[in-house]
Scaffold this motif. Structure first.
Motif, PDB file in Angstrom:
ATOM      1  N   TYR A   1     -32.460  44.336 -21.372  1.00 46.34           N
ATOM      2  CA  TYR A   1     -32.439  43.632 -22.414  1.00 46.34           C
ATOM      3  C   TYR A   1     -32.532  43.426 -23.777  1.00 46.34           C
ATOM      4  CZ  TYR A   1     -37.467  42.445 -22.403  1.00 46.34           C
ATOM      5  OH  TYR A   1     -38.706  42.753 -22.631  1.00 46.34           O
ATOM      6  N   PHE A   2     -32.032  42.914 -24.758  1.00 42.82           N
ATOM      7  CA  PHE A   2     -32.403  43.190 -26.116  1.00 42.82           C
ATOM      8  C   PHE A   2     -32.507  41.946 -27.008  1.00 42.82           C
ATOM      9  CE2 PHE A   2     -27.803  43.768 -25.663  1.00 42.82           C
ATOM     10  CZ  PHE A   2     -27.392  43.303 -26.358  1.00 42.82           C
ATOM     11  N   LEU A   3     -33.194  41.923 -27.973  1.00 40.11           N
ATOM     12  CA  LEU A   3     -33.524  40.828 -28.830  1.00 40.11           C
ATOM     13  C   LEU A   3     -33.769  41.142 -30.121  1.00 40.11           C
ATOM     14  CD1 LEU A   3     -36.403  39.353 -28.696  1.00 40.11           C
ATOM     15  CD2 LEU A   3     -35.752  39.385 -26.470  1.00 40.11           C
ATOM     16  N   GLY A   4     -33.501  40.286 -30.964  1.00 39.24           N
ATOM     17  CA  GLY A   4     -34.122  40.648 -32.453  1.00 39.24           C
ATOM     18  C   GLY A   4     -33.394  39.724 -33.231  1.00 39.24           C
ATOM     19  N   PRO A   5     -34.160  39.722 -34.658  1.00 38.93           N
ATOM     20  CA  PRO A   5     -33.697  39.056 -35.854  1.00 38.93           C
ATOM     21  C   PRO A   5     -32.557  39.904 -36.617  1.00 38.93           C
ATOM     22  CG  PRO A   5     -35.745  39.868 -36.209  1.00 38.93           C
ATOM     23  CD  PRO A   5     -35.360  40.434 -34.857  1.00 38.93           C
ATOM     24  N   GLY A   6     -31.938  38.967 -37.394  1.00 41.23           N
ATOM     25  CA  GLY A   6     -30.976  39.568 -38.504  1.00 41.23           C
ATOM     26  C   GLY A   6     -30.749  38.689 -39.538  1.00 41.23           C
ATOM     27  N   VAL A   7     -29.625  39.146 -40.323  1.00 42.56           N
ATOM     28  CA  VAL A   7     -29.195  38.544 -41.572  1.00 42.56           C
ATOM     29  C   VAL A   7     -27.670  38.795 -41.565  1.00 42.56           C
ATOM     30  CG1 VAL A   7     -31.227  38.838 -42.921  1.00 42.56           C
ATOM     31  CG2 VAL A   7     -29.296  40.477 -43.011  1.00 42.56           C
ATOM     32  N   LEU A   8     -26.810  37.774 -42.203  1.00 48.64           N
ATOM     33  CA  LEU A   8     -25.565  37.912 -42.328  1.00 48.64           C
ATOM     34  C   LEU A   8     -24.914  37.580 -43.837  1.00 48.64           C
ATOM     35  CD1 LEU A   8     -23.652  35.024 -42.454  1.00 48.64           C
ATOM     36  CD2 LEU A   8     -24.618  35.015 -40.031  1.00 48.64           C
ATOM     37  N   LEU A   9     -24.141  38.332 -44.112  1.00 48.03           N
ATOM     38  CA  LEU A   9     -23.395  38.102 -45.503  1.00 48.03           C
ATOM     39  C   LEU A   9     -22.030  37.984 -45.145  1.00 48.03           C
ATOM     40  CD1 LEU A   9     -23.633  37.741 -48.522  1.00 48.03           C
ATOM     41  CD2 LEU A   9     -23.658  40.641 -48.615  1.00 48.03           C
TER      42      LEU A   9
ATOM     43  N   GLY B   1     -29.183  39.698 -25.642  1.00 48.76           N
ATOM     44  CA  GLY B   1     -28.343  40.022 -24.538  1.00 48.76           C
ATOM     45  C   GLY B   1     -28.842  41.007 -23.677  1.00 48.76           C
ATOM     46  N   ILE B   2     -27.708  41.651 -22.956  1.00 47.95           N
ATOM     47  CA  ILE B   2     -28.056  42.587 -21.918  1.00 47.95           C
ATOM     48  C   ILE B   2     -27.163  43.858 -21.972  1.00 47.95           C
ATOM     49  CG2 ILE B   2     -29.107  40.948 -20.216  1.00 47.95           C
ATOM     50  CD1 ILE B   2     -26.403  41.244 -18.894  1.00 47.95           C
ATOM     51  N   ASN B   3     -27.334  44.908 -21.639  1.00 39.90           N
ATOM     52  CA  ASN B   3     -26.502  45.936 -21.907  1.00 39.90           C
ATOM     53  C   ASN B   3     -27.051  47.103 -20.689  1.00 39.90           C
ATOM     54  OD1 ASN B   3     -29.014  47.537 -22.662  1.00 39.90           O
ATOM     55  ND2 ASN B   3     -28.028  48.047 -24.468  1.00 39.90           N
TER      56      ASN B   3
ATOM     57  N   GLN C   1     -23.592  39.740 -25.233  1.00 38.78           N
ATOM     58  CA  GLN C   1     -24.555  39.323 -26.326  1.00 38.78           C
ATOM     59  C   GLN C   1     -24.097  37.904 -26.563  1.00 38.78           C
ATOM     60  OE1 GLN C   1     -24.403  42.194 -29.343  1.00 38.78           O
ATOM     61  NE2 GLN C   1     -22.650  41.163 -30.281  1.00 38.78           N
ATOM     62  N   LEU C   2     -25.486  37.234 -27.117  1.00 32.79           N
ATOM     63  CA  LEU C   2     -25.040  35.614 -27.863  1.00 32.79           C
ATOM     64  C   LEU C   2     -25.835  36.136 -28.962  1.00 32.79           C
ATOM     65  CD1 LEU C   2     -26.095  33.263 -25.112  1.00 32.79           C
ATOM     66  CD2 LEU C   2     -23.915  33.670 -25.768  1.00 32.79           C
TER      67      LEU C   2
ATOM     68  N   GLY D   1     -24.986  25.541 -38.576  1.00 29.54           N
ATOM     69  CA  GLY D   1     -25.343  26.287 -37.495  1.00 29.54           C
ATOM     70  C   GLY D   1     -24.086  26.741 -36.637  1.00 29.54           C
ATOM     71  N   ASP D   2     -24.083  27.911 -35.975  1.00 29.65           N
ATOM     72  CA  ASP D   2     -22.911  28.579 -35.332  1.00 29.65           C
ATOM     73  C   ASP D   2     -23.453  29.439 -34.248  1.00 29.65           C
ATOM     74  OD1 ASP D   2     -20.549  29.393 -34.934  1.00 29.65           O
ATOM     75  OD2 ASP D   2     -20.331  30.635 -36.450  1.00 29.65           O
ATOM     76  N   LEU D   3     -22.625  29.482 -33.090  1.00 30.56           N
ATOM     77  CA  LEU D   3     -23.144  30.350 -32.023  1.00 30.56           C
ATOM     78  C   LEU D   3     -22.000  31.073 -31.717  1.00 30.56           C
ATOM     79  CD1 LEU D   3     -25.003  30.957 -29.953  1.00 30.56           C
ATOM     80  CD2 LEU D   3     -23.923  29.385 -28.272  1.00 30.56           C
ATOM     81  N   GLY D   4     -22.316  32.630 -31.814  1.00 29.05           N
ATOM     82  CA  GLY D   4     -21.064  33.211 -31.382  1.00 29.05           C
ATOM     83  C   GLY D   4     -21.558  34.336 -30.338  1.00 29.05           C
ATOM     84  N   GLY D   5     -20.614  34.976 -29.876  1.00 24.39           N
ATOM     85  CA  GLY D   5     -21.098  36.137 -28.571  1.00 24.39           C
ATOM     86  C   GLY D   5     -19.903  37.002 -28.175  1.00 24.39           C
ATOM     87  N   GLY D   6     -20.361  37.685 -27.553  1.00 20.14           N
ATOM     88  CA  GLY D   6     -19.019  38.592 -26.979  1.00 20.14           C
ATOM     89  C   GLY D   6     -19.500  39.657 -25.949  1.00 20.14           C
TER      90      GLY D   6
END
Length: 157
Positions: free
Chosen positions: A87-95, A116-118, A129-130, A142-147
């Protein structure tokens, strides 16, 4: 797009039978793609300390709302007990840049998270991932992505 996702999911059992699994990546750098909302190119770089599993995930993506953006996440990754999955998780930024048909394009700045998981099979990583996102500029939204995605790892450790 649903057909591509179905085909990718359909190949997972074949990969499971033909490959050996590991909880660790075969090298520090993996390059691949993700299909979903958004879809794009992804680069994952692990730190040099194998025990920490700290990684940085870069995504260059375009979603169906005419939004082109760059996302960076710092990830914490650990194995799930009694499973080939991590499992993985973590914060981020977007531009990003949102295309407007009649108006000027607008710059978007925001925060995100990646959850997510891998699993790793030979030189490949398959992941699901989400990505919740909070756009802060030009307005709060707000927005929710994933793939689902696949990365190939170059070289060795």
């Amino acid at each position: 797009m649903r057909l591509l996702i179905t085909l990718l999911i359909g190949t997972l059992p074949l990969l499971a039978q033909a490959q050996s699994y590991s909880h660790t990546p075969p090298s520090q750098t993996g390059l691949g793609g993700v299909i979903g909302n958004p879809s794009g190119l992804t680069l994952k770089v692990y730190g040099t300390d194998r025990s920490s599993f700290t990684a940085y995930d870069f995504l260059l993506a375009y979603d169906l709302d005419r939004f082109f953006f760059f996302n960076l996440h710092g990830l914490y990754e650990r194995p799930l007990p009694d499973s080939p999955l991590n499992y993985f998780l973590g914060p981020g930024v977007l531009l990003g840049v949102r295309e407007r048909p009649r108006d000027d394009n607008e710059m978007v700045l925001g925060l995100s998270a990646n959850i997510g998981i891998n699993f790793f099979a030979e030189r490949f990583e398959v992941f699901l991932q989400l990505t919740p996102r909070l756009h802060l500029l030009p307005g709060t939204e707000g927005d929710l992505g994933g793939g689902i995605g696949l990365r190939y790892y170059f070289g060795g450790r």
